[in-house]
Design an enzyme around this catalytic site. Structure first.
Site, short mmCIF file in Angstrom:
data_model
loop_
_atom_site.label_atom_id
_atom_site.label_comp_id
_atom_site.label_asym_id
_atom_site.label_seq_id
_atom_site.Cartn_x
_atom_site.Cartn_y
_atom_site.Cartn_z
N CYS A 284 -1.80 9.32 2.90
CA CYS A 284 -1.65 8.43 1.49
C CYS A 284 -2.30 8.75 0.45
CB CYS A 284 -1.86 6.94 2.08
SG CYS A 284 -0.71 6.41 3.34
N GLU B 113 0.87 -1.15 0.12
CA GLU B 113 -0.04 -0.02 -0.07
C GLU B 113 0.84 1.21 0.02
OE1 GLU B 113 -3.24 -0.24 -0.45
OE2 GLU B 113 -3.39 -2.34 -0.17
#
Length: 474
Positions: free
Chosen positions: A285, A251
């Site tokens: 993110c 990720e």
């Protein structure tokens, strides 16, 4: 809060930490929050080997036991919400309101993991009747735990992104060796305390702060069955290259893109956009970095965003109401200021924002940023919003796709044809309609493609990544 001293935790016991002690520093005022001991190669290897020994027992536990551990952890997190929130703020600089929201998310993450644990083995019947050699046979498949999961987590969500590794791994019947971010390990240790109190078997979670080369050795360890990494693109792909036979999920980051095709409620729109770009100093993110606005709305959107950005509270993250606190380090803020200067040298315009030593950047809006600039094409991870006008929806889609990243994209539109076109064409892991790319619910499948990684998180989806499918023919 009393300064915390934590030692790496192996098999339910504190270990020496042969690689020495490292300080954890408050990024806002530079004070020492606490310290942790770091593992040697031998200690890290021992953590994996002892986790494997624990796995041989954990995998035999009834799913109801794991469900109860996760449910109790969720309840204990809720009870200790303020303690966790204050620690998150101290070691990460996350404004306290957002730290509290992160605890709430972690409570939910463990709750849905508890519910999913009882269905961890659920599979399906496979129809064999169409094959000549399938007559009289029955086929089904189920899911089994994979073993030792090495979890490596980032600084920006020191509780909930750790929860997104631990909760599904436990629910699936696995054990975990956790390397927390060096900037924010204390929250991870506090979470491990909660899991022990909740009844997690000794050795099922080992917390191992260490240097990068030690983490790489753990990735290569033959008993490491899976590596679950959230963090930078460069580190993630390097770890994958070292992983050998271990399964890997990555990720990673992106240069967050959102398209404004239609503007219905301008006030609601700019509130959503400004929070996605600037909250927690943009250290998210899926934070919004590049905003593509149809030319007919461009001037109005820029003007409204400048007005909102100028009113956001910047400063001490311990104070309720603060939206933009410090970046994680002086080096991080100086890097972004360098990127801004380089973009301006190529014609970009800085409409707002300033650098405040040692590591605060106020909400910054940029226009006319060349796509070759790092500020546009790389992950800034800062309270920076680049705004660009476009003339056709197809042009906006092409701009999103020119990025080497592909995490999520937001599309504000009322045109169903454009929405479906975006879903079909955009090279991303998720298309978010009438929200920014920053939208996430912890139960949804979450992840990216291209340089943003592969595999999916979201508890149920992560459980499948952390399980082996096994087929039964009778």
């Amino acid at each position: 809060m009393t300064q915390l001293i934590r030692h790496l935790s192996i098999n339910g016991k504190e270990a020496v930490g042969e690689a020495g002690r490292r300080s954890v520093v408050n990024p806002f005022d530079g004070t020492e929050v606490g310290s942790v001991t770091y593992a040697s190669v031998a200690e890290a290897s021992s953590a994996i080997e002892l986790a494997h020994q624990a796995y041989l027992k954990v995998c035999k536990q009834p799913s109801s036991v794991r469900a109860e551990v996760l449910s109790t952890a969720s309840r204990l997190l809720s009870i200790r919400k303020e303690e966790f929130a204050k620690l998150i703020t101290l070691e990460s600089g996350k404004p306290i309101d957002y730290a509290r929201a992160e605890v709430d998310r972690a409570v939910y993450t463990f709750k849905i993991a508890s519910e999913a644990a009882t269905h961890a083995r659920d599979g399906h019947v496979v129809d064999l009747s169409g094959a000549s050699n399938g007559a009289g046979k029955q086929a089904s498949y189920s899911f089994f735990p994979i073993g030792v999961v090495l979890a490596i987590t980032p600084f920006n969500f020191p509780l909930n992104l750790v929860a997104h590794k631990l909760a599904p791994a436990i629910a699936a019947g696995n054990v975990i060796v956790l390397k927390p971010a060096p900037q924010t390990p204390l929250t991870a240790f506090l979470l491990s305390d909660v899991l022990v109190e909740a009844g997690l078997m000794s050795g099922a979670l080992n917390v191992v702060p260490c240097e990068n080369e030690i983490a790489e050795a753990m990735v290569r360890h033959p008993l490491t069955r899976m590596v679950s990494f959230t963090g930078s693109t460069v580190v993630g792909w390097k770890l994958k290259s070292l992983s050998g036979k271990a399964r890997v999920t990555l990720e990673l980051g992106g240069n967050g893109m959102t398209i404004i095709d239609e503007v219905d409620d301008i006030e609601k729109l700019v509130r959503s956009v400004s929070m996605a770009a600037f909250n927690y100093a943009g250290q998210v993110c899926i934070g919004l970095q590049n905003l593509l606005v149809h030319r007919k709305h461009y001037d109005r959107v820029v003007e409204a965003l400048l007005a909102v950005a100028s009113k956001l509270t910047v400063g001490d993250p311990k104070l309720s109401g603060t939206v933009v606190g410090p970046m994680i380090s002086k080096g991080a803020s100086e890097k972004v200021e360098k990127w801004i200067s380089e973009a301006m040298a190529k014609g970009a315009v800085r409409f707002s924002g300033e650098y405040r030593a040692p590591n605060i950047i106020t909400p910054t809006i940029m226009t006319h940023v060349d796509h070759s600039c790092d500020l546009w094409c790389e992950e800034a991870f800062a309270p920076i919003l680049n705004i660009e006008a476009y003339d056709s929806f197809d042009d906006a889609l092409a701009t999103v796709n020119e990025s080497r990243y592909g995490l999520q994209a937001g599309v504000f539109s009322k045109d169903r044809t454009n929405i479906l076109k975006a879903f079909e064409v955009l090279e991303v892991g998720g298309v978010i309609v009438n929200e920014t790319n920053n939208y996430r619910v912890d139960s949804m499948p979450y992840g990216g493609i291209k340089d943003s990684g592969f595999g999916r998180e979201g508890v149920v989806y992560a459980m499948r990544e952390m399980s082996e499918m096994k087929l039964l023919i009778e």
